[in-house]
Write a protein that holds these residues in place. Structure first.
Motif, PDB file in Angstrom:
ATOM      1  N   PHE A 203       0.768  -1.217  -0.008  1.00 16.90           N
ATOM      2  CA  PHE A 203      -0.032   0.116   0.109  1.00 16.90           C
ATOM      3  C   PHE A 203       0.813   1.260   0.051  1.00 16.90           C
ATOM      4  O   PHE A 203       0.648   2.164  -0.646  1.00 16.90           O
ATOM      5  CB  PHE A 203      -0.978  -0.036   1.192  1.00 16.90           C
ATOM      6  N   ILE A 207       1.085   4.104  -3.006  1.00 12.08           N
ATOM      7  CA  ILE A 207       0.870   5.789  -2.639  1.00 12.08           C
ATOM      8  C   ILE A 207       2.383   6.198  -3.217  1.00 12.08           C
ATOM      9  O   ILE A 207       2.088   7.636  -3.888  1.00 12.08           O
ATOM     10  CB  ILE A 207       0.719   5.871  -1.356  1.00 12.08           C
ATOM     11  N   ASN A 210       2.254   6.312  -7.174  1.00 17.10           N
ATOM     12  CA  ASN A 210       1.475   6.958  -7.800  1.00 17.10           C
ATOM     13  C   ASN A 210       1.650   8.518  -7.507  1.00 17.10           C
ATOM     14  O   ASN A 210       1.281   9.311  -8.303  1.00 17.10           O
ATOM     15  CB  ASN A 210      -0.134   6.521  -7.283  1.00 17.10           C
ATOM     16  N   THR A 211       2.030   8.941  -6.282  1.00 23.51           N
ATOM     17  CA  THR A 211       2.357  10.432  -6.076  1.00 23.51           C
ATOM     18  C   THR A 211       3.552  10.729  -7.039  1.00 23.51           C
ATOM     19  O   THR A 211       3.211  12.053  -7.341  1.00 23.51           O
ATOM     20  CB  THR A 211       2.755  10.365  -4.497  1.00 23.51           C
ATOM     21  N   VAL A 249      -7.877  -1.978  -4.016  1.00 20.91           N
ATOM     22  CA  VAL A 249      -7.112  -0.913  -3.235  1.00 20.91           C
ATOM     23  C   VAL A 249      -6.103  -0.593  -4.279  1.00 20.91           C
ATOM     24  O   VAL A 249      -6.050   0.874  -4.390  1.00 20.91           O
ATOM     25  CB  VAL A 249      -6.386  -1.810  -2.173  1.00 20.91           C
ATOM     26  N   SER A 250      -5.622  -1.228  -5.080  1.00 23.38           N
ATOM     27  CA  SER A 250      -4.721  -0.516  -5.901  1.00 23.38           C
ATOM     28  C   SER A 250      -5.312   0.414  -7.052  1.00 23.38           C
ATOM     29  O   SER A 250      -4.698   1.406  -7.385  1.00 23.38           O
ATOM     30  CB  SER A 250      -3.723  -1.508  -6.955  1.00 23.38           C
ATOM     31  N   THR A 253      -6.782   3.403  -5.035  1.00 21.98           N
ATOM     32  CA  THR A 253      -5.352   4.355  -4.930  1.00 21.98           C
ATOM     33  C   THR A 253      -4.934   5.174  -6.013  1.00 21.98           C
ATOM     34  O   THR A 253      -4.712   6.482  -6.137  1.00 21.98           O
ATOM     35  CB  THR A 253      -4.351   3.565  -4.152  1.00 21.98           C
ATOM     36  N   THR A 254      -4.858   4.398  -6.886  1.00 18.78           N
ATOM     37  CA  THR A 254      -4.619   5.216  -8.220  1.00 18.78           C
ATOM     38  C   THR A 254      -5.550   6.031  -8.913  1.00 18.78           C
ATOM     39  O   THR A 254      -5.064   7.325  -9.278  1.00 18.78           O
ATOM     40  CB  THR A 254      -4.299   4.075  -9.500  1.00 18.78           C
ATOM     41  N   ILE A 257      -5.160   9.366  -6.156  1.00 19.64           N
ATOM     42  CA  ILE A 257      -4.021  10.249  -6.411  1.00 19.64           C
ATOM     43  C   ILE A 257      -4.116  10.821  -7.927  1.00 19.64           C
ATOM     44  O   ILE A 257      -3.734  11.915  -8.187  1.00 19.64           O
ATOM     45  CB  ILE A 257      -2.996   9.371  -6.200  1.00 19.64           C
TER      46      ILE A 257
END
Length: 692
Positions: A203, A207, A210-211, A249-250, A253-254, A257
């Motif tokens: 995780f 982050i 992707n950030t 989750v992936s 999250t993607t 962001i």
């Protein structure tokens, strides 16, 4: 999910109000995240919320979806000061499109999958995507039309607005709904603390990556678009290690962001035209979501297939190892390369002792040729099945009967052998032999009893006929006695009155015939009135002497001589004297009558044989033919010109009543011997008969 089960207990109005509040809050927040100068977000989470609400709570919650969408749009339109748009009608139309989208999506998905829990197969993922693509057409078409025709966006074509609206709703359903549905299937479970640590690490890496990709500043639009591929390896890592939870989750999250970065004019997708940037971000997030969900389904299918294979293998192994039958694999030359553990129980050999040997090593030599022929024919026919029964020798040397079958799977790459399956049928074989033997014995017994029954029926019929004849004979004899008495008296009176007729041959012939007639009557009456012997102590030799004297007196004029020979130990016996006398008189008369010419000799011998007295009377007369010997005891059978044929019949009956036996042996022109065996003492059967 327990939460949704509890929510289902609420009333329809309460559920609708709750859904309206949740939808309005999330929709309002999503509209605040819209790109500058637009009323659209790259990801529309309310579409996923509405989809899940209908999926878990049923179609009855549609008023809450419509009301939530209506309120959110009214607030946003008012807040943005879009006075040119008739807020209430347009909000109502957009709410209707959002409601139809959720209802249609759930309906299509239930129709496609025919199950309430999905996402377990790749085809379910594609059906899910297809349902989202079709369902979102209603919301995009109705919403875009309502907004565009009341307040056309300057310089933005209708199709661009429609496409971004439609794709944002699709991505919202794919990301949000898949997260809830994955959570419903209880896939958010970590197996160990190491697994939990890895999940946290994945995780954090997602982050960070992707950030770095979507929050960075790029000097030239589109030139650095390829850096977005850096996200894929980590999304795949999360999916591969954690399945559907990792995939959702992936993707989530993607998308978060990427949206924030794009809103802040950061990342590789930021350019000069906002609608185009919005569309590119939506496409990227959609591709990521579809990719990881498909990969998760493929991994899940593979995992389930491996589990099924493992379970089937364990089940098959357990079945083979615990079977009461032997399962063996042999090659085309009948060499064994696998046997099941039951070989120990049936043949006494361990598995290691059988590997590499021929399947005929334990077989009885006499059974090998037959089984070998069957096996050779089986090997020549792929897929064929053959059966055989043979004897096998156990390790302890005991022969056992085996019944088995062979299945030719030499052509099957997974097996490459002839599969043998055989079992011990010794007890059944022995039981079959016993049953067969008992059946044969029963058939023989039935045949024997049937013959005896037929014989008995014939005898009963014969005895019934003889009884009728006896009754008739007694009647006829009684009626003939009187005329013969009159004739005898008349002849006597003539001789007395006419003394000169004393030697008249005619009178003498009349008297002779009268005597013969009386003898016939006596025989008939004797046969008709045979009764139970009246036992008493008799001197058997005296009776025999009386019979010899009577026979000599009658047949002395024919020159017949009778010689006697008595053994020792013959004194007295228990019998009926009258019946004994009649027996030997009849036999002596037959012996004296057997001579065709004058002269002849009859020998009478009597001796004791244990508890029996045996009397044999032998003559040298004309004898009896072999064909007639079996008939001499039948009533009225005779070859003589005179007589009734009842003499020997009466003798046989009287001897049987005394529990004795009479035998006759004879040859033509050589003479006849009659042997009578009588017990010296009356038997138990005679006592019972007499008592009755």
């Amino acid at each position: 999910m327990a939460l949704f089960k509890k929510l289902q207990l609420l009333s329809t109005n309460s559920l609708s109000a709750l859904i309206a509040i949740i939808y309005a809050i999330i929709a309002y927040g999503s509209l605040q995240l819209a790109f500058e100068g637009t009323n659209a977000s790259p990801v529309w989470p309310p579409s996923g919320i509405a989809f899940c609400a209908v999926w878990f709570l049923g179609y009855k919650v549609w008023p809450g979806i419509w009301l939530g969408a209506f309120i959110a749009n009214v607030v946003v339109f008012t807040h943005n000061g879009w006075a040119a748009i008739p807020t209430l009608p347009v909000s109502a139309l957009i709410g209707t499109g959002n409601t139809l989208e959720a209802l249609m999506g759930v309906y299509l998905l239930r129709s496609f999958t025919e199950q309430t829990v999905f996402l377990s197969r790749i085809r379910d993922i594609f059906k899910f995507i297809f349902a989202a693509l079709i369902a979102c057409l209603s919301s995009a078409t109705i919403g875009t039309s309502a907004v565009y025709f009341t307040h056309p966006a300057a310089g933005v074509p209708f199709d661009m607005i429609w496409f971004t609206w439609w794709l944002g709703d699709v991505v919202g359903i794919l990301i949000v709904a898949s997260s809830f549905l994955t959570f419903q299937r209880k896939l958010w479970q970590l197996r160990s603390w190491q697994n939990a640590l890895e999940a946290v690490l994945v995780f954090l890496v997602l982050i960070i990556v992707n950030t770095g990709v979507f929050m960075g500043e790029y000097s030239e639009y589109g030139f650095y678009a390829h850096v977005t591929y850096l996200v894929l390896p980590f999304a795949i890592w999360a999916t591969y290690r954690f399945g559907f939870p990792g995939a959702t989750v992936s993707a989530l999250t993607t998308s978060v962001i990427a949206v924030f970065g794009s809103m802040l004019h950061l990342g590789p997708f930021v350019g000069q035209r906002v609608p185009e940037d919005l569309m590119i971000v939506e496409c990227f997030i959609g591709v990521i979501a579809v990719t990881v969900l498909t990969l998760a389904a493929a991994l899940y299918e593979r995992q389930k297939a491996e589990e099924d294979i493992k379970n089937n293998e364990a089940r098959f192994r357990s079945l083979v190892e615990n079977s009461f039958e032997v399962i063996a694999l042999v090659d085309a030359q009948a060499k064994v390369f696998y046997t099941s553990p039951s070989t120990k129980n049936i043949l006494g050999y361990d598995n290691s002792e059988t590997i590499g040997l021929s399947m005929f090593a334990w077989m009885h030599p006499e059974d090998i040729p037959g089984v070998l022929g069957i096996f050779q024919g089986l090997v020549k026919n792929p897929g064929a099945i053959a059966h055989a029964i043979c004897r096998m020798r156990r390790k302890d040397g005991i022969l056992r009967w085996m019944e088995g079958s062979g299945y030719n799977l030499l052509h099957d790459p997974a097996i490459g052998a002839v599969v043998l399956n055989y079992r011990d049928i010794t007890e059944r074989k022995l039981a079959d032999e016993v049953l067969k033997r008992d059946k044969e014995s029963l058939i023989e017994l039935v045949d024997e009893r049937s013959k005896e029954l037929i014989k008995t029926q014939k005898e009963l019929k014969h005895f019934s006929r003889l009884a009728d004849i006896g009754t008739l004979a007694a009647t006829v004899a009684h009626e003939l006695r009187n005329p013969l008495g009159v004739i005898h008296l008349a002849a006597y009176n003539l001789k007395r009155e006419k003394t000169e007729l004393g030697d008249n041959r005619h009178l003498m012939n009349i008297e002779k015939k009268v005597w013969e007639g009386n003898q016939i009557i006596d025989n008939l009456l004797s046969y008709a009135r045979i009764k139970i012997p009246n036992y008493e102590e008799v001197r058997i030799l005296h009776i025999l002497d009386e019979c010899v004297t009577a026979a000599q007196g009658r047949f002395g004029e024919k020159g017949v001589t009778i010689e006697k020979e008595y053994g020792d130990g013959l004194d007295s016996m228990e019998s009926d004297p009258n019946q004994i006398r009649e027996i030997f008189l009849n036999i002596l008369n037959n012996a004296c009558q057997s001579f065709t010419e004058s002269g002849g000799k009859v020998e009478l011998r009597a001796r004791r044989d244990g508890d029996m007295v045996k009397v044999s009377i032998q003559d040298t007369g004309m004898g009896i033919s072999h064909e007639d010997l079996d008939k001499v005891f039948e009533p009225f059978f005779t070859r003589k010109s005179k007589g009734t044929g009842l003499g020997l019949t009466i003798c046989n009956e009287l001897v049987n009543l005394h529990q004795g036996k009479i035998e006759i042996s004879s040859q033509l022109e050589q003479g006849t011997t009659v042997t009578v065996s009588l017990p010296l003492h009356r038997g138990e059967q005679d006592d019972e008969t007499a008592s009755h």
